[in-house]
Scaffold this active site. Structure first.
Site, PDB file in Angstrom:
ATOM      1  N   ARG A   1      66.236  36.984  28.193  1.00  0.00           N
ATOM      2  CA  ARG A   1      65.721  36.889  29.547  1.00  0.00           C
ATOM      3  C   ARG A   1      65.008  38.153  29.986  1.00  0.00           C
ATOM      4  NH1 ARG A   1      62.749  34.362  31.865  1.00  0.00           N
ATOM      5  NH2 ARG A   1      63.867  32.631  30.901  1.00  0.00           N
TER       6      ARG A   1
ATOM      7  N   ASP B   1      35.752  48.786  53.984  1.00  0.00           N
ATOM      8  CA  ASP B   1      36.885  47.903  54.231  1.00  0.00           C
ATOM      9  C   ASP B   1      36.533  46.734  55.136  1.00  0.00           C
ATOM     10  OD1 ASP B   1      39.634  47.298  53.822  1.00  0.00           O
ATOM     11  OD2 ASP B   1      40.079  48.038  55.839  1.00  0.00           O
TER      12      ASP B   1
END
Length: 286
Positions: free
Chosen positions: A103, A220
């Site tokens: 896992r 931005d």
């Protein structure tokens, strides 16, 4: 496999140690302890969906730390594309050890390959519009940033600053306090050898940042047309800074931003929203 795609080994070892401690403290793998210790097996990591591989070093280190006698043979490298059914790696050794490591190894492989896969999709779309690099951000999983940034490189992307010590990025909250001109001057005074990167929301701020001598501009939340205007202004200045586009850019829009002429396009979703690549482990007990 290029070393440029790999995270530093010290980071890999630390991340795997923390992951295994999370899984095995305090008594170890109680279920695998039930198995005969001499039972061996062959296990195959197999892609269940299409994508790009990243995280080999972490998966390999997981087996080293669980049981160094388990051998791991890789069929693909980080940065390689896979299809459903592609064999990624084969593990041979004690079945109990393979099950204990399974896992953790899959968690690293699936998560980091998911980032590489999404990055490759953004890179492919950006290339349709221009030559802009696809950048990551600091929107990373705490404690896994170096690994996730390596996965971005495996997907064909490039890395923005790794942490707050890399260079100076003057964002809106800094600018609100000092203003662009004063903030750049303070940066030059305190850290004369560091890159000064300025966030700009308007064309007026672009003009001010250029006059102040910024090394890079973060454009931005602008439209591609606004970005194009900023690129033209910056390109006409006496020293063109590096130009970055950022803010809500998607797979559907990144080509238009690349076509606008910026150097880099940053996408936080590469690391904070990438789906896990589905990889399975098929085990054949001997």
């Amino acid at each position: 496999m290029s070393d440029l795609l790999q995270p530093p080994r010290v980071v890999v070892v630390d991340a795997v140690e923390r992951a295994l401690a999370e899984d095995l403290t305090p008594l170890g793998d109680l279920t695998s302890a039930l198995l005969p210790q001499d039972l061996v097996a062959t296990a195959r990591f197999v892609a269940r969906s299409a994508g790009v591989i990243a995280g080999r070093a972490c998966a390999a280190e997981t087996f080293v730390q669980v049981d160094p006698t388990v051998s791991l043979t890789w069929s693909v490298d980080d940065g390689d594309s896979v299809r459903p059914g592609t064999l990624i790696a084969t593990a041979n050794g004690r079945l109990a050890s393979i099950l204990t490591a399974e896992r953790t190894a899959l968690n690293f492989l699936g998560h980091l390959s998911g980032i590489a896969t999404l990055t490759s999709e953004y890179v492919a779309e950006a290339t349709k519009g221009g030559t802009a690099y696809v950048w990551d951000t600091r929107k990373t999983t705490p404690g896994l940033r170096v690994l996730e940034k390596a996965a971005v490189r495996a997907g064909g992307g490039r890395n923005h600053r790794g942490n707050l010590s890399d260079w100076i990025l003057l964002k809106d909250n800094h600018i609100a306090l000092f203003g662009i001109t004063d903030a750049v001057a303070r940066s030059r005074s305190m850290w004369p050898a560091r890159t000064v990167h300025v966030e700009c929301d308007t064309i007026e701020q672009v003009h001010e940042a250029l006059a102040a001598g910024a090394d890079a501009l973060l454009l931005d939340n602008m439209t591609p047309d606004q970005i194009r205007e900023c690129v033209e202004v910056a390109s006409a200045s006496h020293r063109r800074p590096l130009l970055e586009a950022s803010g809500g850019i998607t797979l559907e829009t990144i080509a238009a931003y690349s076509a606008a002429g910026v150097d880099c396009i940053s996408v936080g979703g590469l690391t904070n929203s990438a789906p896990v690549l589905d990889i399975g482990l098929d085990i054949d007990p001997a």
